[in-house]
Design an enzyme around this catalytic site. Structure first.
Site, mmCIF file in Angstrom:
data_model
loop_
_atom_site.group_PDB
_atom_site.id
_atom_site.type_symbol
_atom_site.label_atom_id
_atom_site.label_comp_id
_atom_site.label_asym_id
_atom_site.label_seq_id
_atom_site.Cartn_x
_atom_site.Cartn_y
_atom_site.Cartn_z
ATOM 1 N N LYS A 1 6.428 -1.054 -13.688
ATOM 2 C CA LYS A 1 7.726 -1.650 -13.363
ATOM 3 C C LYS A 1 8.040 -2.723 -14.400
ATOM 4 C CE LYS A 1 8.286 -4.213 -9.511
ATOM 5 N NZ LYS A 1 8.575 -4.330 -8.067
ATOM 6 N N TRP B 1 2.399 2.842 -2.407
ATOM 7 C CA TRP B 1 2.100 3.726 -3.553
ATOM 8 C C TRP B 1 0.729 4.373 -3.378
ATOM 9 C CZ3 TRP B 1 4.168 2.299 -9.071
ATOM 10 C CH2 TRP B 1 5.572 2.214 -9.021
ATOM 11 N N ASP C 1 3.153 -1.297 -9.838
ATOM 12 C CA ASP C 1 4.372 -1.871 -9.252
ATOM 13 C C ASP C 1 4.249 -3.402 -9.283
ATOM 14 O OD1 ASP C 1 6.895 -1.606 -8.095
ATOM 15 O OD2 ASP C 1 6.124 -1.668 -6.054
ATOM 16 N N ASP D 1 -7.156 -10.940 -8.855
ATOM 17 C CA ASP D 1 -6.083 -11.116 -9.831
ATOM 18 C C ASP D 1 -6.391 -10.293 -11.075
ATOM 19 O OD1 ASP D 1 -4.166 -11.958 -11.650
ATOM 20 O OD2 ASP D 1 -4.266 -14.059 -11.032
ATOM 21 N N GLY E 1 0.762 -1.245 0.000
ATOM 22 C CA GLY E 1 0.000 0.000 0.000
ATOM 23 C C GLY E 1 0.791 1.293 0.000
#
Length: 211
Positions: A166, A62, A126, A101, A60
């Protein structure tokens, strides 16, 4: 035995890591907060009133950064932060969270319903898949996660919006960059100071969707 040694070394490095100490002082849940902060400041992204989607948000940090940037007078959030992760995430005040998901259509649909007809200013990701150590399989997994974030962004970003993901240098990285260049007018690679030297992680920033 080698594994034990590695674990000890890693723990030692983690304890002495200045970003870990700073995260503890500032109340961030992970040192990763500083990676995002550096990118946001360099790119002048995220301001009050924005709609931000945080993919792969747990634990959490970000989402915490995004919430901080949205705080207006009297501590009221001016904007919207929607977070999603496969793992549970302890609530961050004012952040809307979906556990599921991102690769599953039903979860993606849930996210799209939450966003509704509003266009998004910024998508941050991320996300990193579980890696097997088999380079070809891992690069395919990383590429897939980046593709999903890109596809979501192409559907929901404002024309002037941005995407931060990322990725990892190595096999398949250049294909991810090319994919970004097909959809964004400006594509940048950023390796924040908080990113460990040994890590091959590199963040890609895509700005302004091509028409």
């Amino acid at each position: 035995m080698a594994k034990k040694k590695f674990s000890k070394e890693w723990i030692q490095q983690h304890i002495n890591d200045p970003y870990v100490k700073m995260a503890q002082q500032k109340g961030y849940r992970a040192r990763a907060a500083f990676k995002l902060l550096e990118i946001l400041d360099a790119e002048k992204l995220m301001r009050r009133g924005d709609i931000v989607v945080d993919l792969g948000s747990a634990p959490g940090s970000w989402s915490q950064v995004a919430r901080e940037r949205m705080l207006g007078a009297g501590g009221i959030i001016d904007g919207r932060v929607i977070a999603l992760d496969l793992l549970p995430m302890e609530a961050v005040a004012g952040v809307e969270f979906i556990q599921g998901d991102f690769r599953e259509d039903a979860v993606l649909e849930q996210l799209q319903q939450l966003v509704g007809n509003q266009k998004v200013d910024l998508v941050i990701s991320d996300m990193a898949p579980n890696l097997s150590g088999v380079e070809s399989a891992d690069s395919a997994r990383i590429q897939h996660v980046c593709e999903l974030a890109l596809d979501f962004s192409c559907r929901h970003l404002k024309p002037e919006g941005a995407l931060i993901v990322k990725a990892f240098h190595g096999s398949g990285f250049s294909q991810i960059v090319e994919m970004f260049k097909r959809h964004f007018e400006r594509v940048l690679e950023r390796k924040p100071k908080a990113s460990r030297d040994k890590s091959s992680e590199t963040f890609l920033v895509g700005r302004r969707l091509k028409r």
